[in-house]
Write a protein that holds these residues in place. Structure first.
Motif, PDB file in Angstrom:
ATOM      1  N   TYR A  43     -17.482 -92.944  46.242  1.00  0.00           N
ATOM      2  CA  TYR A  43     -19.006 -92.366  46.606  1.00  0.00           C
ATOM      3  C   TYR A  43     -19.823 -93.121  45.094  1.00  0.00           C
ATOM      4  N   TRP A  44     -20.095 -94.363  45.055  1.00  0.00           N
ATOM      5  CA  TRP A  44     -20.775 -95.009  44.256  1.00  0.00           C
ATOM      6  C   TRP A  44     -22.604 -95.059  44.401  1.00  0.00           C
ATOM      7  N   GLY A  45     -22.976 -94.746  45.768  1.00  0.00           N
ATOM      8  CA  GLY A  45     -24.580 -93.877  45.735  1.00  0.00           C
ATOM      9  C   GLY A  45     -25.228 -95.174  47.225  1.00  0.00           C
ATOM     10  N   GLY A  46     -26.233 -94.779  47.588  1.00  0.00           N
ATOM     11  CA  GLY A  46     -26.350 -95.888  49.226  1.00  0.00           C
ATOM     12  C   GLY A  46     -26.897 -95.263  50.175  1.00  0.00           C
ATOM     13  N   ASP A  47     -27.813 -95.405  51.210  1.00  0.00           N
ATOM     14  CA  ASP A  47     -27.834 -95.118  52.205  1.00  0.00           C
ATOM     15  C   ASP A  47     -28.728 -95.833  53.158  1.00  0.00           C
TER      16      ASP A  47
ATOM     17  N   GLN B 253     -19.402 -85.176  58.551  1.00  0.00           N
ATOM     18  CA  GLN B 253     -17.848 -85.232  58.256  1.00  0.00           C
ATOM     19  C   GLN B 253     -18.547 -84.105  57.572  1.00  0.00           C
ATOM     20  N   VAL B 254     -16.703 -83.314  57.169  1.00  0.00           N
ATOM     21  CA  VAL B 254     -16.675 -82.066  56.160  1.00  0.00           C
ATOM     22  C   VAL B 254     -17.360 -82.614  55.248  1.00  0.00           C
TER      23      VAL B 254
ATOM     24  N   PRO C 214     -14.812 -85.734  51.044  1.00  0.00           N
ATOM     25  CA  PRO C 214     -15.190 -87.015  52.043  1.00  0.00           C
ATOM     26  C   PRO C 214     -16.268 -87.855  52.322  1.00  0.00           C
ATOM     27  N   ILE C 215     -16.516 -88.346  51.142  1.00  0.00           N
ATOM     28  CA  ILE C 215     -17.518 -89.117  51.498  1.00  0.00           C
ATOM     29  C   ILE C 215     -17.460 -90.480  52.272  1.00  0.00           C
ATOM     30  N   HIS C 216     -16.116 -91.036  52.707  1.00  0.00           N
ATOM     31  CA  HIS C 216     -15.870 -92.422  52.931  1.00  0.00           C
ATOM     32  C   HIS C 216     -16.138 -92.710  54.642  1.00  0.00           C
ATOM     33  N   GLY C 217     -16.437 -91.537  55.012  1.00  0.00           N
ATOM     34  CA  GLY C 217     -16.805 -91.429  56.563  1.00  0.00           C
ATOM     35  C   GLY C 217     -15.905 -91.260  57.428  1.00  0.00           C
ATOM     36  N   TYR C 218     -14.056 -91.137  57.023  1.00  0.00           N
ATOM     37  CA  TYR C 218     -13.230 -91.352  57.646  1.00  0.00           C
ATOM     38  C   TYR C 218     -12.315 -89.857  58.496  1.00  0.00           C
ATOM     39  N   TRP C 219     -13.987 -88.845  57.932  1.00  0.00           N
ATOM     40  CA  TRP C 219     -12.740 -87.158  57.843  1.00  0.00           C
ATOM     41  C   TRP C 219     -13.764 -86.846  59.086  1.00  0.00           C
ATOM     42  N   THR C 220     -14.189 -87.141  60.101  1.00  0.00           N
ATOM     43  CA  THR C 220     -14.975 -86.449  61.289  1.00  0.00           C
ATOM     44  C   THR C 220     -15.109 -85.630  61.637  1.00  0.00           C
ATOM     45  N   SER C 221     -15.831 -85.070  61.542  1.00  0.00           N
ATOM     46  CA  SER C 221     -16.104 -83.304  61.977  1.00  0.00           C
ATOM     47  C   SER C 221     -16.970 -83.008  63.216  1.00  0.00           C
ATOM     48  N   ASP C 222     -17.814 -84.035  63.525  1.00  0.00           N
ATOM     49  CA  ASP C 222     -18.884 -84.270  64.624  1.00  0.00           C
ATOM     50  C   ASP C 222     -19.714 -85.620  65.572  1.00  0.00           C
TER      51      ASP C 222
ATOM     52  N   ASN D 211     -12.254-100.395  43.980  1.00  0.00           N
ATOM     53  CA  ASN D 211     -12.132-101.431  44.916  1.00  0.00           C
ATOM     54  C   ASN D 211     -13.829-101.313  45.603  1.00  0.00           C
ATOM     55  N   ARG D 212     -14.052-100.592  45.266  1.00  0.00           N
ATOM     56  CA  ARG D 212     -15.707 -99.585  46.257  1.00  0.00           C
ATOM     57  C   ARG D 212     -17.107 -99.679  45.354  1.00  0.00           C
ATOM     58  N   PRO D 213     -17.162-100.438  44.464  1.00  0.00           N
ATOM     59  CA  PRO D 213     -18.503-100.280  42.887  1.00  0.00           C
ATOM     60  C   PRO D 213     -19.555-100.803  43.934  1.00  0.00           C
ATOM     61  N   MET D 214     -20.359-100.666  43.012  1.00  0.00           N
ATOM     62  CA  MET D 214     -22.022-100.108  43.369  1.00  0.00           C
ATOM     63  C   MET D 214     -22.179-101.390  43.513  1.00  0.00           C
ATOM     64  N   LEU D 215     -22.441-102.570  44.376  1.00  0.00           N
ATOM     65  CA  LEU D 215     -23.439-103.807  43.954  1.00  0.00           C
ATOM     66  C   LEU D 215     -24.825-103.733  42.972  1.00  0.00           C
ATOM     67  N   GLU D 216     -24.734-104.675  42.294  1.00  0.00           N
ATOM     68  CA  GLU D 216     -25.609-104.154  40.956  1.00  0.00           C
ATOM     69  C   GLU D 216     -26.671-105.692  40.998  1.00  0.00           C
TER      70      GLU D 216
END
Length: 552
Positions: A1-5, A32-33, A45-53, A334-339
């Protein structure tokens, strides 16, 4: 996770629209967890693919943690994102994971909630929500792929109707919220019947919902993934096309453009090749330029992507030549922050061709017909009705091509990318292409307009080169069974014909129709389908798509 919302996405919509982006796909937004995985190399677990709800949104992406109960209110940042996108004529693609929840963490494994209420726990699975067959060992064994674990992730038991109802109810909430499309993860790890049921229920929620699945490294010569693409009720990400482009333009494979054409030559295996989602990099692989592709190679790849058949998908940052080659550019590099946000040659090309795709039906619906293919150069034509797009690409040294039988209108044409003029006479031309050179020539025909437009597709017609295929029917627009007034379709590939039928008098009514083959030989009689007349209720206004198969 490199930031962002999500607020950050809203803030950058002007930038995205400046070069023609019309839809946004984010990785999964579900809650997610939050605890780290156990073991020698803990992972977050930042990428979003480990869902808890599946019925809550991850508060990390929101402006306030209280916004996680997304479906009890309509004033969250996610609502703002959807509303803002739709006001701009843009779409939102939700990433969905139906195959699994989470791996072993310090707080357990596979704990699943229904809007905050615990409904399943892998370690106390009293209602059998999960499979318990251990890790996949043999990836060639379809049963293991569909029932065993992927990387230690708790794998859902699709045979349990409690799970199926839960996941379908959850995704339906997001669709009703305003989501326009679904990207569905790890589809090959669940059986075909599950996806047929899932997609049928999603169609009830929104019949126009576009869906595409990730069957990693699917190929047109793999019968299992082709069967999925043809029968699941959704399209696929085109990994074969992606791999060929990366080998040709990023890695300099000696097969060159022939690798790409070999993939396209098998389009007839699919019922809807023009709906495959094309790409050449994503969040699960090193970026195109981490493989060695130059900025000029990226520019060339973007032209190919945006003019080829399929639905083009860009990975964020390609327009800024974004790449971090640490550890070969693999996850997470492969997922860096776009600056950077300034205009580039890549964003210029994207903007030009994205605009052309919106107004040129050859790029939307047309087949892709090769006119010159070798390792270094590629010339192809996209054509639909009276709309055309002719593309010249060269990855090697400067060369001059003499190309005939272009099936493109004669005259002087100006390239959309370079401004260079090209003269076509008697369907032929001579062009000189510099290294990494491109030419994109277009001619736009009239769009089909009517109260109701039916986009009709038929597969499996036994046509030969030169034959035509048409629709005849009992209504005025289809000639009232008079072959002289039949509505002709356009050939897309060896398996698919397509057309847009304008309906005025028949809008809102039931019509009957059949397909008829009109042989190239004028002495051969027309060949009608050998079946009862099809009958469909035409919607009162707007567009709809009908999919049929030729029947003997």
């Amino acid at each position: 996770y490199w930031g962002g919302d999500l607020q950050g996405v809203i803030d950058k919509l002007d930038y995205l629209q400046s070069f023609g982006i019309s839809a946004i796909w984010t990785t999964p937004l579900f809650e997610q967890v939050r605890s780290m995985t156990v073991g020698d190399t803990p992972r977050a677990p930042i990428h979003g693919y480990w869902t808890s709800d599946f019925k809550r949104i991850n508060p990390r992406w929101m402006n306030d943690p209280s916004e996680k109960r997304l479906f009890d209110r309509d004033d969250t940042v996610f609502d703002t994102l959807l509303n803002t996108l739709h006001e701009r004529g843009m779409k939102f693609v939700l990433d969905v994971v139906c195959n699994h929840s989470s791996p072993q963490t310090s707080e357990g494994k596979g704990k699943l909630y229904d809007d905050g209420k615990l409904v399943a726990d892998f370690d106390n699975d009293v209602d059998h929500w999960y499979h318990h067959y251990g890790e996949t060992v043999d990836w060639s064994d379809e049963w293991q792929v569909q029932n065993c674990e992927l990387a230690g992730l708790a794998t859902f038991n699709e045979n349990n109707v409690l799970f199926r109802n839960y996941i379908k109810e959850s995704i339906a909430l997001w669709i009703r919220k305003g989501v326009d499309a679904l990207r569905i993860d790890t589809v090959k790890h669940m059986p075909l019947w599950f996806w047929q049921e899932f997609n049928a229920d999603m169609n009830v929620v929104n019949p126009n919902l576009f869906r595409f699945g990730e069957w990693i490294y699917n190929r047109p010569d793999d019968p299992t993934s082709v069967e999925y693409a043809n029968k699941a009720g959704m399209s696929l990400l085109d990994f074969a096309w992606c791999t060929a482009v990366r080998r040709c333009l990023a890695q300099g494979d000696e097969g060159g453009f022939q690798l790409i054409q070999e993939v396209l030559d098998q389009d007839g295996n699919y019922l809807g090749a023009t709906e495959l989602v094309t790409f050449f990099e994503n969040h699960d692989m090193p970026r195109f330029q981490s493989l060695g592709g130059s900025n000029e190679a990226m520019d060339l790849a973007l032209v190919l992507l945006l003019t080829s058949r399929g639905v083009p998908c860009l990975y964020y940052g390609c327009e800024q030549y974004l790449h971090d080659d640490t550890d070969g550019g693999d996850d997470p590099y492969n997922r860096p922050m776009l600056e950077k946000w300034e205009p580039t040659e890549a964003s210029r090309r994207i903007g030009i061709l994205a605009k052309e795709r919106k107004i040129n039906q050859a790029l939307q619906w047309g087949g892709q017909w090769p006119k010159w293919v070798d390792a270094e150069s590629y010339v192809f034509l996209r054509r639909y009705r009276s709309s055309y797009c002719l593309v010249f690409l060269n990855r090697g040294e400067e060369r001059t091509l003499n190309v005939e039988n272009l099936d493109f209108p004669d005259g002087e044409h100006r390239c959309l990318i370079t401004g260079q003029t090209v003269q076509i006479e008697n369907g032929a031309t001579e062009v000189t292409l510099p290294p990494m050179g491109v030419l994109v020539l277009t001619k736009r025909g009239r769009k089909v307009k009517a109260t109701t437009v039916i986009r009709i597709q038929v597969n499996g017609a036994p046509t030969q080169p030169g034959d035509r295929l048409a629709v005849i029917g009992d209504c005025e627009e289809l000639g009232r069974w008079d072959l002289r007034n039949a509505y002709e379709l356009t050939c897309v590939n060896s398996n698919t014909w397509f057309g847009e039928i304008p309906l005025e008098a028949s809008a809102g009514k039931v019509i009957g129709y059949k397909f008829v083959l009109l042989p190239a030989d004028p002495n051969s009689p027309p060949r009608r389908e050998n079946r009862a007349v099809r009958r469909h209720l035409v919607i009162p206004e707007g567009t709809a798509k009908w999919r049929d198969r030729w029947e003997e």
